[in-house]
Scaffold this motif. Structure first.
Motif, PDB file in Angstrom:
ATOM      1  N   VAL A  73       0.822  -1.217   0.000  1.00 14.64           N
ATOM      2  CA  VAL A  73       0.000   0.000   0.000  1.00 14.64           C
ATOM      3  C   VAL A  73       0.861   1.275   0.000  1.00 14.64           C
ATOM      4  N   ILE A  74       2.108   1.160   0.430  1.00 14.01           N
ATOM      5  CA  ILE A  74       2.947   2.368   0.568  1.00 14.01           C
ATOM      6  C   ILE A  74       3.096   3.152  -0.753  1.00 14.01           C
ATOM      7  N   ARG A  95      -3.694   9.754   8.029  1.00 16.42           N
ATOM      8  CA  ARG A  95      -2.413  10.464   8.139  1.00 16.42           C
ATOM      9  C   ARG A  95      -2.567  11.951   7.833  1.00 16.42           C
ATOM     10  N   ARG A 155      -4.798   9.769  -4.213  1.00 15.57           N
ATOM     11  CA  ARG A 155      -5.152  10.561  -3.029  1.00 15.57           C
ATOM     12  C   ARG A 155      -6.308  11.502  -3.347  1.00 15.57           C
TER      13      ARG A 155
HETATM   14  O1  C5P Z   1      -3.662   3.086   8.649  1.00 14.36           O
HETATM   15  P1  C5P Z   1      -3.270   1.976   7.713  1.00 14.36           P
HETATM   16  O2  C5P Z   1      -2.027   1.252   8.113  1.00 14.36           O
HETATM   17  O3  C5P Z   1      -4.375   1.027   7.399  1.00 14.36           O
HETATM   18  O4  C5P Z   1      -2.915   2.730   6.352  1.00 14.36           O
HETATM   19  C1  C5P Z   1      -2.491   2.013   5.224  1.00 14.36           C
HETATM   20  C2  C5P Z   1      -1.547   2.875   4.384  1.00 14.36           C
HETATM   21  O5  C5P Z   1      -2.246   3.979   3.841  1.00 14.36           O
HETATM   22  C3  C5P Z   1      -0.350   3.434   5.152  1.00 14.36           C
HETATM   23  O6  C5P Z   1       0.825   3.169   4.422  1.00 14.36           O
HETATM   24  C4  C5P Z   1      -0.587   4.914   5.210  1.00 14.36           C
HETATM   25  O7  C5P Z   1       0.568   5.638   5.007  1.00 14.36           O
HETATM   26  C5  C5P Z   1      -1.571   5.184   4.106  1.00 14.36           C
HETATM   27  N1  C5P Z   1      -2.551   6.175   4.485  1.00 14.36           N
HETATM   28  C6  C5P Z   1      -2.427   7.440   3.977  1.00 14.36           C
HETATM   29  N2  C5P Z   1      -3.361   8.398   4.267  1.00 14.36           N
HETATM   30  C7  C5P Z   1      -4.399   8.111   5.059  1.00 14.36           C
HETATM   31  C8  C5P Z   1      -4.534   6.824   5.611  1.00 14.36           C
HETATM   32  C9  C5P Z   1      -3.577   5.870   5.311  1.00 14.36           C
HETATM   33  O8  C5P Z   1      -1.491   7.729   3.251  1.00 14.36           O
HETATM   34  N3  C5P Z   1      -5.303   9.048   5.319  1.00 14.36           N
END
Ligand code: C5P
Length: 231
Positions: free
Chosen positions: A103-104, A134, A113
């Motif tokens: 997912v990164i 985030r 996004r």
């Molecule tokens: O929170 P979680 O681990 O499920 O998020 C998965 C991935 O999505 C993470 O790598 C995180 O950086 C990214 N993410 C993001 N923006 C968000 C939520 C998550 O970039 N609002």
């Protein structure tokens, strides 16, 4: 006009955001939106369709035309919300260690996004909501009535992740997990698009020495006095 409260919870991986956010939303009777699950779902979609995980326009187009449904957690989903894409359940598939790495690059794609932030704003417009991620306090809901930045040391977070993965039958090495957490922090904080940063008006809460319920109680008290707005 009805008054609403939107609560933004941001912070690094493993600080306890999703558990805290879900419990807080339950107690308040608010909608809970796990935005990380949406990035994971988009990654799952890209893999299913054989797309490169660096192809922003193609993944964004796919995410836009797919219904990503976040449903309430129950006793058989390990406390995680249930996730469906166009009706297909992917709750477990998106929580593997491999998916946390895949997912990164997808979360770093500007086009992806844009699509997901739009979906998140639309969901939040429905009324009272708790969103975790985030960039909630900085990008998705810059006017949220309460912004929390949840933190914990990398060691504590790696320990929690180890427990979680053990419960799923995975057996990773602690040191490796710690290195991965640090690497993910670095990538989250330094990526070009929407890096992880604390909003100026956010309240930082460390979860190192607090139980989940203690954190939830603290946030409930903060929600009591938070600024409601008409949406
Ligand atoms: O929170 P979680 O681990 O499920 O998020 C998965 C991935 O999505 C993470 O790598 C995180 O950086 C990214 N993410 C993001 N923006 C968000 C939520 C998550 O970039 N609002």
């Amino acid at each position: 006009m009805t008054e609403h409260l939107q609560i933004a919870i941001d912070g690094p991986a493993g600080a306890g955001k999703s558990t805290v956010a879900r419990k807080l939303a339950d107690k308040l009777g608010y909608l809970y939106i796990d935005t990380g699950a949406m990035y994971r779902a988009s990654t799952w979609l890209a893999l299913k369709h054989g797309l490169s995980l660096h192809d922003g326009p193609a993944i964004a187009a796919l995410a836009r035309r797919t219904e990503i449904l976040l449903a309430a957690a129950d006793e058989t989903s390990d406390g995680k919300i249930r996730v469906y894409v166009d009706g297909e359940e992917i709750t477990r598939d998106i929580r593997t260690q491999k998916m946390s790495e895949q997912v990164i690059p997808v979360a770093a794609l500007k086009e992806v996004r844009e699509v997901l932030v739009e979906k998140q704003k639309e969901l939040a417009r429905q009324g009272n909501a708790v969103l975790d991620g985030r960039d909630i306090g900085t990008v998705v809901l810059p006017k949220a009535g309460l912004k929390i930045f949840l933190t914990a040391s990398a060691e504590v977070r790696a320990g929690r992740r180890l427990k979680e993965l053990n419960a799923q039958g995975e057996n990773p090495d602690f040191e490796e997990l710690l290195a991965q957490i640090k690497d993910r922090d670095h990538k989250d904080r330094t990526r070009e698009v929407s890096p992880l940063t604390m909003a100026e008006d956010a309240i930082e809460v460390s979860t190192d020495n607090l139980s989940i319920d203690q954190v939830v109680d603290k946030l409930l008290a903060l929600a009591e006095t938070a600024k409601r707005s008409t949406v």
